[in-house]
Scaffold this motif. Structure first.
Motif, PDB file in Angstrom:
ATOM      1  N   ASP A   1      22.217 -21.047 -14.557  1.00 16.61           N
ATOM      2  CA  ASP A   1      22.641 -22.428 -14.332  1.00 16.61           C
ATOM      3  C   ASP A   1      23.494 -23.004 -15.463  1.00 16.61           C
ATOM      4  O   ASP A   1      23.948 -24.143 -15.370  1.00 16.61           O
ATOM      5  CB  ASP A   1      21.412 -23.322 -14.140  1.00 16.61           C
ATOM      6  N   GLY A   2      23.669 -22.254 -16.557  1.00 18.64           N
ATOM      7  CA  GLY A   2      24.433 -22.770 -17.694  1.00 18.64           C
ATOM      8  C   GLY A   2      23.612 -23.673 -18.579  1.00 18.64           C
ATOM      9  O   GLY A   2      24.151 -24.550 -19.250  1.00 18.64           O
ATOM     10  N   ASP A   3      22.300 -23.460 -18.602  1.00 13.06           N
ATOM     11  CA  ASP A   3      21.404 -24.342 -19.363  1.00 13.06           C
ATOM     12  C   ASP A   3      20.595 -23.576 -20.405  1.00 13.06           C
ATOM     13  O   ASP A   3      19.433 -23.870 -20.637  1.00 13.06           O
ATOM     14  CB  ASP A   3      20.473 -25.090 -18.413  1.00 13.06           C
ATOM     15  N   GLY A   4      21.208 -22.587 -21.033  1.00 13.60           N
ATOM     16  CA  GLY A   4      20.506 -21.775 -22.019  1.00 13.60           C
ATOM     17  C   GLY A   4      20.144 -22.542 -23.278  1.00 13.60           C
ATOM     18  O   GLY A   4      20.516 -23.704 -23.468  1.00 13.60           O
ATOM     19  N   MET A   5      19.426 -21.878 -24.169  1.00 12.84           N
ATOM     20  CA  MET A   5      18.914 -22.502 -25.391  1.00 12.84           C
ATOM     21  C   MET A   5      20.030 -23.056 -26.270  1.00 12.84           C
ATOM     22  O   MET A   5      19.887 -24.143 -26.826  1.00 12.84           O
ATOM     23  CB  MET A   5      18.084 -21.481 -26.174  1.00 12.84           C
ATOM     24  N   VAL A   6      21.150 -22.345 -26.407  1.00  6.33           N
ATOM     25  CA  VAL A   6      22.204 -22.874 -27.279  1.00  6.33           C
ATOM     26  C   VAL A   6      22.837 -24.123 -26.684  1.00  6.33           C
ATOM     27  O   VAL A   6      23.272 -25.005 -27.413  1.00  6.33           O
ATOM     28  CB  VAL A   6      23.274 -21.808 -27.626  1.00  6.33           C
TER      29      VAL A   6
ATOM     30  N   PRO B   1      29.840 -22.781 -17.157  1.00  7.81           N
ATOM     31  CA  PRO B   1      29.637 -23.139 -15.750  1.00  7.81           C
ATOM     32  C   PRO B   1      28.445 -22.381 -15.166  1.00  7.81           C
ATOM     33  O   PRO B   1      28.111 -21.286 -15.615  1.00  7.81           O
ATOM     34  CB  PRO B   1      30.939 -22.699 -15.075  1.00  7.81           C
ATOM     35  N   SER B   2      27.831 -22.965 -14.174  1.00  6.69           N
ATOM     36  CA  SER B   2      26.758 -22.305 -13.449  1.00  6.69           C
ATOM     37  C   SER B   2      27.355 -21.162 -12.640  1.00  6.69           C
ATOM     38  O   SER B   2      28.449 -21.282 -12.083  1.00  6.69           O
ATOM     39  CB  SER B   2      26.090 -23.308 -12.503  1.00  6.69           C
ATOM     40  N   TYR B   3      26.630 -20.050 -12.573  1.00  2.87           N
ATOM     41  CA  TYR B   3      27.076 -18.943 -11.713  1.00  2.87           C
ATOM     42  C   TYR B   3      26.958 -19.305 -10.247  1.00  2.87           C
ATOM     43  O   TYR B   3      27.447 -18.576  -9.397  1.00  2.87           O
ATOM     44  CB  TYR B   3      26.239 -17.683 -11.974  1.00  2.87           C
ATOM     45  N   HIS B   4      26.327 -20.434  -9.947  1.00  4.72           N
ATOM     46  CA  HIS B   4      26.068 -20.805  -8.567  1.00  4.72           C
ATOM     47  C   HIS B   4      27.130 -21.731  -7.987  1.00  4.72           C
ATOM     48  O   HIS B   4      27.027 -22.108  -6.818  1.00  4.72           O
ATOM     49  CB  HIS B   4      24.665 -21.405  -8.452  1.00  4.72           C
ATOM     50  N   VAL B   5      28.142 -22.094  -8.784  1.00  2.09           N
ATOM     51  CA  VAL B   5      29.236 -22.898  -8.232  1.00  2.09           C
ATOM     52  C   VAL B   5      30.087 -21.998  -7.326  1.00  2.09           C
ATOM     53  O   VAL B   5      30.177 -20.785  -7.545  1.00  2.09           O
ATOM     54  CB  VAL B   5      30.089 -23.558  -9.347  1.00  2.09           C
ATOM     55  N   LYS B   6      30.675 -22.605  -6.343  1.00  2.00           N
ATOM     56  CA  LYS B   6      31.443 -21.845  -5.351  1.00  2.00           C
ATOM     57  C   LYS B   6      32.538 -20.993  -5.995  1.00  2.00           C
ATOM     58  O   LYS B   6      32.735 -19.838  -5.613  1.00  2.00           O
ATOM     59  CB  LYS B   6      32.042 -22.797  -4.320  1.00  2.00           C
ATOM     60  N   ARG B   7      33.220 -21.539  -6.979  1.00  2.07           N
ATOM     61  CA  ARG B   7      34.312 -20.805  -7.628  1.00  2.07           C
ATOM     62  C   ARG B   7      33.839 -19.466  -8.182  1.00  2.07           C
ATOM     63  O   ARG B   7      34.511 -18.450  -8.026  1.00  2.07           O
ATOM     64  CB  ARG B   7      34.914 -21.656  -8.754  1.00  2.07           C
TER      65      ARG B   7
END
Length: 182
Positions: free
Chosen positions: A91-96, A105-111
């Motif tokens: 989701d793009g929400d890692g610790m860093v 970006p999230s891997y789950h976006v359509k692009r």
């Protein structure tokens, strides 16, 4: 005397800094420029004999068969190299990111769901934006495994209902809905 020594040291350091910028910002020749340095006056040079021209693009290995072992290897490598920024679920929400680093970006976006495997492989290899390249840390086979695992993450959230097994559909029906009801 001490004051003069400190002043002299500061002046020398200021000169060093200017010299460093001159080193970084050196003039260079562009294609077609004249260059008085060379006898023919042309900046563009022929490649040395025996050199091999490259495009700079690394050949992507043939896609491996998707197996449980490949996905497990991809999960392991993803956890090591990708989770700090991209998060466990992609989701793009890692610790860093939680510590103030720019959010990928999230891997789950359509692009990114629509991007081909080569794009993801190349981003791992060469980096993108603030993402550091991992070509020297992650082997091509492991990059392929990571791509397969990312695809599995994407599929886990965007699987077409008609591709689910009956047991999976039954488990989904038993989950509480958004209001917490069964």
């Amino acid at each position: 005397m001490k004051r003069q020594a400190i002043l002299a040291a500061l002046c020398l350091l200021a000169g060093c800094e200017r010299g460093m910028h001159q080193m970084y910002d050196q003039p260079r020749y562009e294609r077609g420029d004249e260059a008085p340095l060379f006898a023919d006056g042309v900046a563009e040079r022929q490649a040395p004999p025996g050199s091999v021209a490259t495009t700079g693009a690394e050949a992507m290995p043939e896609p491996p068969a998707i197996t449980e072992a490949l996905l497990e290897r991809g999960r392991e490598r993803y956890t090591i190299y990708c989770t700090p920024c991209h998060g466990a679920g992609g989701d793009g929400d890692g610790m860093v990111v939680q510590r103030g680093f720019p959010r990928p970006p999230s891997y789950h976006v359509k692009r990114l769901r629509d991007a081909d495997d080569r794009h993801i492989y190349d981003v791992i290899t060469h980096g993108w934006g603030v993402m550091y390249p991992y070509a020297d840390r992650v082997s091509p086979a492991d990059r392929q495994a990571i791509v397969a695992y990312i695809r599995a993450l994407q599929f886990s959230r965007h699987a077409p209902v008609d591709r689910l097994e009956a047991a999976d559909l039954a488990r989904l029906r038993d989950l509480p809905d958004a209001g917490g009801r069964r």
